[in-house]
Write a protein that holds these residues in place. Structure first.
Motif, PDB file in Angstrom:
ATOM      1  N   TYR A  96       0.839  -1.201   0.000  1.00 26.95           N
ATOM      2  CA  TYR A  96       0.000   0.000   0.000  1.00 26.95           C
ATOM      3  C   TYR A  96       0.875   1.253   0.000  1.00 26.95           C
ATOM      4  CZ  TYR A  96      -3.619  -3.330   1.378  1.00 26.95           C
ATOM      5  OH  TYR A  96      -4.480  -4.397   1.424  1.00 26.95           O
ATOM      6  N   LEU A  97       1.966   1.213   0.746  1.00 26.70           N
ATOM      7  CA  LEU A  97       2.914   2.338   0.746  1.00 26.70           C
ATOM      8  C   LEU A  97       3.513   2.519  -0.653  1.00 26.70           C
ATOM      9  CD1 LEU A  97       5.642   3.152   3.363  1.00 26.70           C
ATOM     10  CD2 LEU A  97       6.216   3.062   0.947  1.00 26.70           C
ATOM     11  N   ARG A  98       3.948   1.434  -1.260  1.00 22.46           N
ATOM     12  CA  ARG A  98       4.594   1.541  -2.584  1.00 22.46           C
ATOM     13  C   ARG A  98       3.606   2.054  -3.634  1.00 22.46           C
ATOM     14  NH1 ARG A  98       6.656  -3.751  -0.918  1.00 22.46           N
ATOM     15  NH2 ARG A  98       8.724  -3.451  -0.003  1.00 22.46           N
ATOM     16  N   LEU A  99       2.357   1.595  -3.552  1.00 27.35           N
ATOM     17  CA  LEU A  99       1.346   2.092  -4.483  1.00 27.35           C
ATOM     18  C   LEU A  99       1.196   3.600  -4.350  1.00 27.35           C
ATOM     19  CD1 LEU A  99      -1.064   1.854  -6.440  1.00 27.35           C
ATOM     20  CD2 LEU A  99      -2.499   1.299  -4.447  1.00 27.35           C
ATOM     21  N   HIS A 100       1.114   4.096  -3.126  1.00 29.69           N
ATOM     22  CA  HIS A 100       0.936   5.534  -2.931  1.00 29.69           C
ATOM     23  C   HIS A 100       2.201   6.314  -3.286  1.00 29.69           C
ATOM     24  CE1 HIS A 100      -2.774   4.402  -0.818  1.00 29.69           C
ATOM     25  NE2 HIS A 100      -3.170   5.594  -1.211  1.00 29.69           N
ATOM     26  N   ALA A 101       3.365   5.733  -3.036  1.00 29.92           N
ATOM     27  CA  ALA A 101       4.594   6.390  -3.487  1.00 29.92           C
ATOM     28  C   ALA A 101       4.610   6.496  -5.012  1.00 29.92           C
ATOM     29  CB  ALA A 101       5.812   5.628  -2.979  1.00 29.92           C
ATOM     30  N   ASN A 105       4.662   9.807  -7.429  1.00 28.13           N
ATOM     31  CA  ASN A 105       5.931   9.986  -8.141  1.00 28.13           C
ATOM     32  C   ASN A 105       7.113  10.238  -7.218  1.00 28.13           C
ATOM     33  OD1 ASN A 105       4.703   9.826 -10.819  1.00 28.13           O
ATOM     34  ND2 ASN A 105       3.835  11.834 -10.344  1.00 28.13           N
ATOM     35  N   VAL A 106       7.179   9.460  -6.126  1.00 34.22           N
ATOM     36  CA  VAL A 106       8.320   9.555  -5.217  1.00 34.22           C
ATOM     37  C   VAL A 106       8.794   8.142  -4.863  1.00 34.22           C
ATOM     38  CG1 VAL A 106       7.577  11.751  -4.219  1.00 34.22           C
ATOM     39  CG2 VAL A 106       6.880   9.601  -3.127  1.00 34.22           C
ATOM     40  N   HIS A 107       9.944   8.089  -4.237  1.00 31.97           N
ATOM     41  CA  HIS A 107      10.476   6.812  -3.742  1.00 31.97           C
ATOM     42  C   HIS A 107      10.575   6.864  -2.229  1.00 31.97           C
ATOM     43  CE1 HIS A 107      12.862   3.201  -3.238  1.00 31.97           C
ATOM     44  NE2 HIS A 107      13.717   3.907  -2.515  1.00 31.97           N
ATOM     45  N   VAL A 108      10.095   5.803  -1.570  1.00 29.86           N
ATOM     46  CA  VAL A 108      10.235   5.656  -0.133  1.00 29.86           C
ATOM     47  C   VAL A 108      10.807   4.263   0.142  1.00 29.86           C
ATOM     48  CG1 VAL A 108       9.025   5.525   2.081  1.00 29.86           C
ATOM     49  CG2 VAL A 108       8.342   7.242   0.398  1.00 29.86           C
ATOM     50  N   ALA A 109      11.952   4.213   0.796  1.00 33.46           N
ATOM     51  CA  ALA A 109      12.517   2.927   1.188  1.00 33.46           C
ATOM     52  C   ALA A 109      11.695   2.351   2.334  1.00 33.46           C
ATOM     53  CB  ALA A 109      13.971   3.109   1.619  1.00 33.46           C
ATOM     54  N   THR A 110      11.729   1.032   2.501  1.00 38.59           N
ATOM     55  CA  THR A 110      10.960   0.397   3.569  1.00 38.59           C
ATOM     56  C   THR A 110      11.880  -0.488   4.417  1.00 38.59           C
ATOM     57  OG1 THR A 110      10.330  -1.437   2.098  1.00 38.59           O
ATOM     58  CG2 THR A 110       8.796   0.418   2.305  1.00 38.59           C
ATOM     59  N   LEU A 111      11.528  -0.590   5.687  1.00 44.11           N
ATOM     60  CA  LEU A 111      12.266  -1.429   6.627  1.00 44.11           C
ATOM     61  C   LEU A 111      11.263  -2.158   7.505  1.00 44.11           C
ATOM     62  CD1 LEU A 111      14.893  -2.374   8.000  1.00 44.11           C
ATOM     63  CD2 LEU A 111      14.806  -0.294   9.404  1.00 44.11           C
ATOM     64  N   HIS A 112      11.299  -3.487   7.437  1.00 39.69           N
ATOM     65  CA  HIS A 112      10.387  -4.315   8.230  1.00 39.69           C
ATOM     66  C   HIS A 112      11.020  -4.532   9.601  1.00 39.69           C
ATOM     67  CE1 HIS A 112       8.424  -8.527   8.832  1.00 39.69           C
ATOM     68  NE2 HIS A 112       7.763  -7.584   9.486  1.00 39.69           N
ATOM     69  N   GLN A 113      10.545  -3.768  10.583  1.00 39.91           N
ATOM     70  CA  GLN A 113      11.162  -3.833  11.910  1.00 39.91           C
ATOM     71  C   GLN A 113      10.238  -3.194  12.943  1.00 39.91           C
ATOM     72  OE1 GLN A 113      12.875  -5.309  14.167  1.00 39.91           O
ATOM     73  NE2 GLN A 113      14.883  -5.028  13.180  1.00 39.91           N
ATOM     74  N   LYS A 114      10.291  -3.671  14.184  1.00 37.12           N
ATOM     75  CA  LYS A 114       9.657  -2.977  15.292  1.00 37.12           C
ATOM     76  C   LYS A 114      10.495  -1.734  15.605  1.00 37.12           C
ATOM     77  CE  LYS A 114       7.955  -7.137  17.654  1.00 37.12           C
ATOM     78  NZ  LYS A 114       8.014  -7.921  18.924  1.00 37.12           N
ATOM     79  N   PHE A 115       9.823  -0.620  15.901  1.00 33.19           N
ATOM     80  CA  PHE A 115      10.614   0.579  16.191  1.00 33.19           C
ATOM     81  C   PHE A 115      11.455   0.408  17.449  1.00 33.19           C
ATOM     82  CE2 PHE A 115       7.744   1.844  19.473  1.00 33.19           C
ATOM     83  CZ  PHE A 115       6.446   1.740  18.989  1.00 33.19           C
TER      84      PHE A 115
END
Length: 206
Positions: A96-101, A105-115
């Motif tokens: 869902y994040l990648r679709l909205h990015a 027209n932007v790029h957002v890196a993702t990290l699967h982790q508990k904060f």
């Protein structure tokens, strides 16, 4: 046939697809977020409005914790050319994040982790930490305290957490207002609808 008004929001210069949109329906057949990541959260708009009034430096390095669909981070990437990483415990939110990015027209890196599993070394190259609707249970207060302490130790310059002012968030805010250079701001927006809440702002710039 549904209209754009029923399937899409446009505010603060970004596009957000509603649950009726065909692309969101398609993703929901394939990906089922399990930790409240099934929609975008209203406090993201509070963050966007604050940042519209108090812009980030160009190319700031931003981490959005508990990012969900990543709207606040996407806003930072679009408006300030920020280098953004979205962090979430649930990898099912990232499509869902990648679709909205993509549609913005932007790029957002993702990290699967508990904060609360992020280390100081993970934060040493981050300028700004943001989060929206991430302190909704009492059990989240202590892990967020520890995470924010690590971020401050790693010299993150600015931390902003937005919330409708739930009781756990108020506990978190009161703690940091007493401990560091922090303030709690009442905030309200009228678009895309009337939303009220609070921002915990921690300035770590000396």
């Amino acid at each position: 046939m549904t209209s754009r008004a029923q399937t899409e929001i446009r505010a603060y210069g970004i596009r957000v697809l509603q649950s009726r949109h065909p692309e969101i329906r398609r993703l929901k057949r394939l990906h089922t977020p399990s930790v409240h990541g099934n929609k975008h959260w209203a406090s993201s708009w509070l963050l966007m409005d604050y940042l519209r009034r108090h812009p980030l430096p160009e190319r700031a390095r931003v981490m959005e914790i508990g990012c969900g669909w990543g709207l606040a981070g996407i806003y930072c990437a679009k408006k300030f050319n920020a280098v953004v990483t979205g962090v979430d415990i649930d990898a099912e939110v990232f499509p869902y994040l990648r679709l909205h990015a993509d549609i913005n027209n932007v790029h957002v890196a993702t990290l699967h982790q508990k904060f609360n599993k992020l280390k100081e070394t993970d934060l040493q190259n981050i300028d700004v930490v943001i989060g929206a609707d991430i302190c909704f249970w009492d059990t989240m207060v202590y892990p967020l305290k520890r995470f924010i302490r690590r971020a401050l130790n790693a010299d993150v310059r600015l931390i902003i957490i937005a919330d409708p002012a739930r009781s756990p968030f108020e506990k978190l805010s009161k703690y940091f207002v007493k401990q560091v250079k922090a303030e709690t701001l009442d905030w309200r927006v009228q678009r895309p609808r009337n939303i009220r809440g609070q921002l915990l702002k921690i300035n770590n710039q000396g």
